[in-house]
Design an enzyme around this catalytic site. Structure first.
Site: not given
Ligand code: SF4
Length: 211
Positions: A118, A136
């Site tokens: 991420k 996320d």
């Protein structure tokens, strides 16, 4: 127009100015800010980095801090032990393997110690204007609820989003979904009554079908 296209169009109208809230001046500052932002608000991270980056905003300067010293600087962001470890390992890698510059390709970013998928995606998309979708907690939840991309892992949702969103919209769509998750589609109580996406949303349509 497909449902995915309608959803994206609506999101674009709702959040025309969606942009990252983390403050940074260089790719390295962004990398550190993103590591600090896990389970923490962007406002808190900006406060902490405002002080931290006055003296420690390069891998070289960061590595003059010991793990304990860095932990003290970032304490209020939470998970400070792991975050300090990740920042120091990534800084060491950047210095030793990439001559002190944050690498600009997704593949290289993903090799940095302490840098998850991420974080690598955010840095690639925001600092280097690359095409990537970082999943996320907000993106994961909103994409699943809408039915835009379903999956039980961030990787699956990322794959699904990349399949239905045109590449040139990836990094903007990431911000739209985050804004929507923060402002309307809250984790505990999504505000479906006031959500313009309700008629297009799997979660909403599924829950109101029998009413
Ligand atoms: S209708 Fe409700 S669940 Fe669906 S996106 Fe909007 S707020 Fe989220």
């Amino acid at each position: 127009m497909s449902t995915a296209e309608e959803i994206l169009k609506t999101l674009e109208k709702m959040y025309p100015d969606a942009a990252p809230a983390l403050k940074f001046r260089t790719p390295y500052e962004l990398l550190v800010a993103v590591i600090l932002s896990a389970q923490c608000t962007d406002e808190r991270v900006n406060k902490v980095t405002g002080v931290l980056f006055e003296r420690y905003n390069t891998p070289e300067s960061m590595l003059t801090l010991s793990q304990e010293e860095l932990e003290k600087c970032i304490y209020s962001c939470g998970f400070y032990h792991n975050k300090a470890q990740h920042i120091l390992s990534a800084s060491r890698d950047i210095l030793e393997k990439f001559g002190g510059e944050v690498p600009s390709t997704l593949e290289e970013l993903r090799t940095l110690a302490g840098v998850g998928r991420k974080t690598a995606n955010v840095v690639y998309a925001v600092a280097f204007h690359g095409d990537a979708i970082a999943v996320d907690t907000h993106v994961f939840r909103v994409a699943n609820r809408l039915g835009l991309a379903k999956g039980n892992t961030p990787e699956k949702v990322e794959e699904g989003l990349c399949a239905v969103i045109p590449k040139e919209l990836w990094s903007r769509a990431h911000h739209w979904l985050i804004f929507h998750g923060r402002r309307v589609c809250h984790s505990r109580r999504p505000d479906c009554e006031h959500c313009p996406l309700a008629p297009l949303c799997e979660y909403y349509v599924g829950n109101t079908r029998d009413e």
